[in-house]
Design a protein around this motif. Structure first.
Motif, mmCIF file in Angstrom:
data_model
loop_
_atom_site.group_PDB
_atom_site.id
_atom_site.type_symbol
_atom_site.label_atom_id
_atom_site.label_comp_id
_atom_site.label_asym_id
_atom_site.label_seq_id
_atom_site.Cartn_x
_atom_site.Cartn_y
_atom_site.Cartn_z
ATOM 1 N N LEU A 141 -4.038 7.095 11.987
ATOM 2 C CA LEU A 141 -3.503 6.785 10.659
ATOM 3 C C LEU A 141 -3.644 5.300 10.357
ATOM 4 C CD1 LEU A 141 -2.047 7.616 8.069
ATOM 5 C CD2 LEU A 141 0.114 7.390 9.319
ATOM 6 N N LEU A 142 -3.250 4.449 11.290
ATOM 7 C CA LEU A 142 -3.363 3.010 11.098
ATOM 8 C C LEU A 142 -4.811 2.604 10.848
ATOM 9 C CD1 LEU A 142 -2.123 0.169 11.067
ATOM 10 C CD2 LEU A 142 -2.304 0.165 13.567
ATOM 11 N N SER A 143 -5.723 3.223 11.565
ATOM 12 C CA SER A 143 -7.141 2.866 11.420
ATOM 13 C C SER A 143 -7.730 3.308 10.087
ATOM 14 C CB SER A 143 -7.964 3.465 12.570
ATOM 15 O OG SER A 143 -8.166 4.859 12.387
ATOM 16 N N LYS A 144 -7.079 4.201 9.374
ATOM 17 C CA LYS A 144 -7.609 4.725 8.111
ATOM 18 C C LYS A 144 -6.968 4.119 6.863
ATOM 19 C CE LYS A 144 -10.558 7.284 10.124
ATOM 20 N NZ LYS A 144 -11.937 6.784 10.136
ATOM 21 N N LEU A 147 3.900 10.853 -3.814
ATOM 22 C CA LEU A 147 3.712 11.290 -2.439
ATOM 23 C C LEU A 147 2.222 11.298 -2.154
ATOM 24 C CD1 LEU A 147 4.995 12.387 0.170
ATOM 25 C CD2 LEU A 147 4.705 14.682 -0.800
ATOM 26 N N TYR A 148 1.787 10.523 -1.175
ATOM 27 C CA TYR A 148 0.371 10.462 -0.833
ATOM 28 C C TYR A 148 0.023 11.501 0.234
ATOM 29 C CZ TYR A 148 -4.245 8.916 0.382
ATOM 30 O OH TYR A 148 -5.596 8.904 0.607
ATOM 31 N N MET A 149 0.795 11.534 1.305
ATOM 32 C CA MET A 149 0.581 12.549 2.340
ATOM 33 C C MET A 149 1.893 12.817 3.048
ATOM 34 S SD MET A 149 -1.380 10.699 5.572
ATOM 35 C CE MET A 149 -2.830 10.213 4.671
ATOM 36 N N ALA A 189 0.822 -1.207 0.000
ATOM 37 C CA ALA A 189 0.000 0.000 0.000
ATOM 38 C C ALA A 189 0.863 1.268 0.000
ATOM 39 C CB ALA A 189 -0.934 0.015 1.219
ATOM 40 N N PHE A 190 1.727 1.407 0.997
ATOM 41 C CA PHE A 190 2.526 2.618 1.150
ATOM 42 C C PHE A 190 3.886 2.305 1.751
ATOM 43 C CE2 PHE A 190 -1.889 4.079 1.844
ATOM 44 C CZ PHE A 190 -1.978 5.056 0.860
ATOM 45 N N THR A 191 4.836 3.180 1.487
ATOM 46 C CA THR A 191 6.064 3.272 2.274
ATOM 47 C C THR A 191 5.859 4.440 3.219
ATOM 48 O OG1 THR A 191 7.441 2.446 0.459
ATOM 49 C CG2 THR A 191 8.554 3.680 2.213
ATOM 50 N N MET A 192 6.030 4.200 4.510
ATOM 51 C CA MET A 192 5.901 5.255 5.506
ATOM 52 C C MET A 192 7.292 5.631 5.999
ATOM 53 S SD MET A 192 3.458 5.588 8.871
ATOM 54 C CE MET A 192 4.244 4.425 9.965
ATOM 55 N N ILE A 193 7.648 6.889 5.772
ATOM 56 C CA ILE A 193 8.942 7.405 6.195
ATOM 57 C C ILE A 193 8.704 8.261 7.429
ATOM 58 C CG2 ILE A 193 10.984 8.721 5.524
ATOM 59 C CD1 ILE A 193 9.959 8.226 2.546
ATOM 60 N N VAL A 194 9.305 7.863 8.529
ATOM 61 C CA VAL A 194 9.153 8.586 9.785
ATOM 62 C C VAL A 194 10.462 9.311 10.058
ATOM 63 C CG1 VAL A 194 8.653 8.409 12.246
ATOM 64 C CG2 VAL A 194 7.545 6.833 10.619
#
Length: 175
Positions: A155-158, A137-139, A34-39
């Motif tokens: 975020l996880l819930s959405k 870039l999604y968000m 789904a996504f790569t999440m960069i923190v």
């Protein structure tokens, strides 16, 4: 001064980093479900980052189960990033280090000067980005202070809703 923040719905800025496990990580080579999440976190000196990333570690399997691959990134050195990863119990989340000023700016992150001996001379303030498998870039969220962070539980819930409803990126109009 022109606005140089990254814009959702457009290609994400390039990001290539070294990982603390002596490997390289390249956003362009990621293939999440789904996504790569960069923190982006401030560094090992930040107790709020420790709490935030520890919370993220507790939700890591949940993100993975929804097709979200995660990486934690800072401007810290290899030594400091390894210390944060080990002391904060973040394994197995990949840990990138030595984010450059140019990379931080490309991602719209705010930069700060250290105020104490415990802080690095310069570091980025926190941020979080989701990137689609095709590199869009999604968000993105960038904070100018350590006290403002995204709600990871929300975020996880959405994530499922975003995918099921094909919810589009928002904030796509460039300034």
């Amino acid at each position: 001064m022109p606005d140089t923040r990254p814009v959702p719905g457009r290609p994400a800025p390039d990001l290539k980093l070294d990982l603390i496990i002596d490997a390289e990580w390249d956003l362009a080579e990621q293939d999440p479900g789904a996504f790569t999440m960069i923190v982006f976190y401030r560094g090992v000196h930040c107790p709020i980052c420790r709490s935030f990333l520890t919370d993220l570690r507790g939700m890591y399997d949940g993100f993975l189960s929804k097709g979200v691959e995660v990486i934690n990134v800072s401007m810290d050195t290899h030594e400091k990033s390894t210390k944060a990863h080990e002391e904060w119990g973040l394994d197995p989340i990949p840990m990138g280090y030595a984010l450059t000023h140019e990379q931080a700016r490309a991602w719209g992150l705010y930069l700060s000067e250290g105020r104490t001996d415990a802080e690095p001379e310069t570091f980025s303030e926190p941020g979080l980005a989701l990137v689609t498998p095709d590199g869009t870039l999604y968000m993105v969220e960038a904070s100018s202070a350590p006290f403002l962070r995204p709600d990871l539980k929300l975020l996880l819930s959405k994530i499922d809703m975003i995918r099921e409803k094909d919810y589009p990126p928002r904030g796509t109009l460039a300034a």
